[in-house]
Design a protein around this motif. Sequence first.
Motif: not given
Length: 544
Positions: A434-445
């Motif tokens: 996530l920190t590196e931005g290597n995603f399209v959709l990611g889970k968060g809480n």
Amino acid sequence: MLKKSFTWLLIVMLVLGVLTGCGQKPTATPPVEEAKGEPMVLKYNLGEDIKTLDPQLNSVINAGIVLVNTYEGLMRLDKNEKAIPGMAEKYEVSEDGTKYTFHLRDALWSDGQPVKAQDFEYAWKRALDPALASEYAFQLYYLKNGKQFNEGQANADAVGVKAVDDKTLEVTLEAPTPYFLELTAFFTLFPVRKDMVEKDPENWARNPETAVSNGPFKMTEYKMGESIVIEKNDNYYGKDRVKLDRVDMAMIVEASTALTAYEAGDIDLIDDIPNQEIERLKANDPNFVALPYLANYYYIFRLDKKPVDDVRVRKALTLAIDRKAIVENILKAGQKPATGFVPPGLFDANGKDFRETNGDFGIDPNAANIEEAKKLLAEAGFPDGKGFPEIELLYNTSESHKAIAEAIQEMWKKNLGINVSLANQEWAVFQTTLTEGNFVLGKGNWFGDYGDPMTFLDLWTSYSGKNTTGWKSPEYDKFIEEAKTTTGQERFGKMYDAEKLLMDNYIVMPIYYYTDTMLIKEYVKGWKKSILGYLYFDEVTIEK
């Protein structure tokens, strides 16, 4: 929220192993339990292995639970989440609310060295030092020149924290901050010892030899991926209220495995319950507890990745899910469908609930808005999902996250005609991705750090270390910065505007607001878990 699969044999070995772990240094008057030869031990499942136990670098709940029990800030929190004296036995505030003078009590580190005001100055400036790259540096932007130092526009000497002498700490803020005292009880603002950090800058916080602490407990053992042991700190000024000799923390990732260990008597307390077991436990186990939680669960979009770089796509995905079905059919523990980013239970200067006042942004808490979602997707060039590329939804390994992702995957397939693949990663790897931005959709809480909407809203500033969406909005930054320099209802007006901007751009997809489910053996007394998600062991007793 953090679990790891263990075999049954390994669970038993773990429990037996930690029971014969490190002993405490002898004291002049041994605790009653030691005199009886029966140390009082709580067995708790911490979940997944922690990324760091460095107070200035941590940003997650499970490591935070270790930290709030081994360290103490200038203030600590009472049962209502209000600040009460901690390391500071008293303080004065200037008439304009921008200058605090804290007077430290006589207190010792776990190795017997005195706790000094210089330890706080060092820790706070360390958190702000751009070289450390703390994700939570923004929690100290309230200090005079804190943001400027973190961004390389001022030197450390200009930051508004100064040790006048060993027992006096002067703090100057940019503007009055109603919740500043509560912030001093947050782990980013805990003191650390410069001499210990400098012995091993990368690993000092994992090593019991260097991880000296000033709270009710001290860490005496850390086994990566297996366990952490904390023991009573006999140098703590409030040691008389600490009854436990030790807390043995297992690292069992899978909630079902942890439940098996709990039901077998190998764990006393778990706080991640398998969704499929909740109805049975609610009905049959008197030790099942569901507590209010200042926390939300959501998905985030990476705005520089197609096709979610289009706000119409983000809005369509957000509207096309049935939140009521998720909380009632999967979660089953009183969670509430989320229609905005800030959870209910926080009130503005007029006493009105923030969530209720700022509305639902077109999100129906009880059903999917399929017609509007399909219309938006068609406008974005994907009528009935045709031509929509298969995208990936990433979440950290957890039975609960998997069940929710599968349900939403099916809703998107049925309601929009699109295919979304699922992928999971272990917690430490997931955070890096996530920190590196290597995603399209990611889970968060997100679990609130203090009782104010700002703890949710300043995550999305362009300079927040927790904003991994790639969204940078000068307008949003301005709303947040103005909210931090104003008071009363004007301040809340700025926060209302900020959340509206965030939601109108569909940077996040709210899914539900948490409840905190736990199982606690009936013989565990005096436990406390805050609405912020932290378990406190300093008044726990085992009464078998």
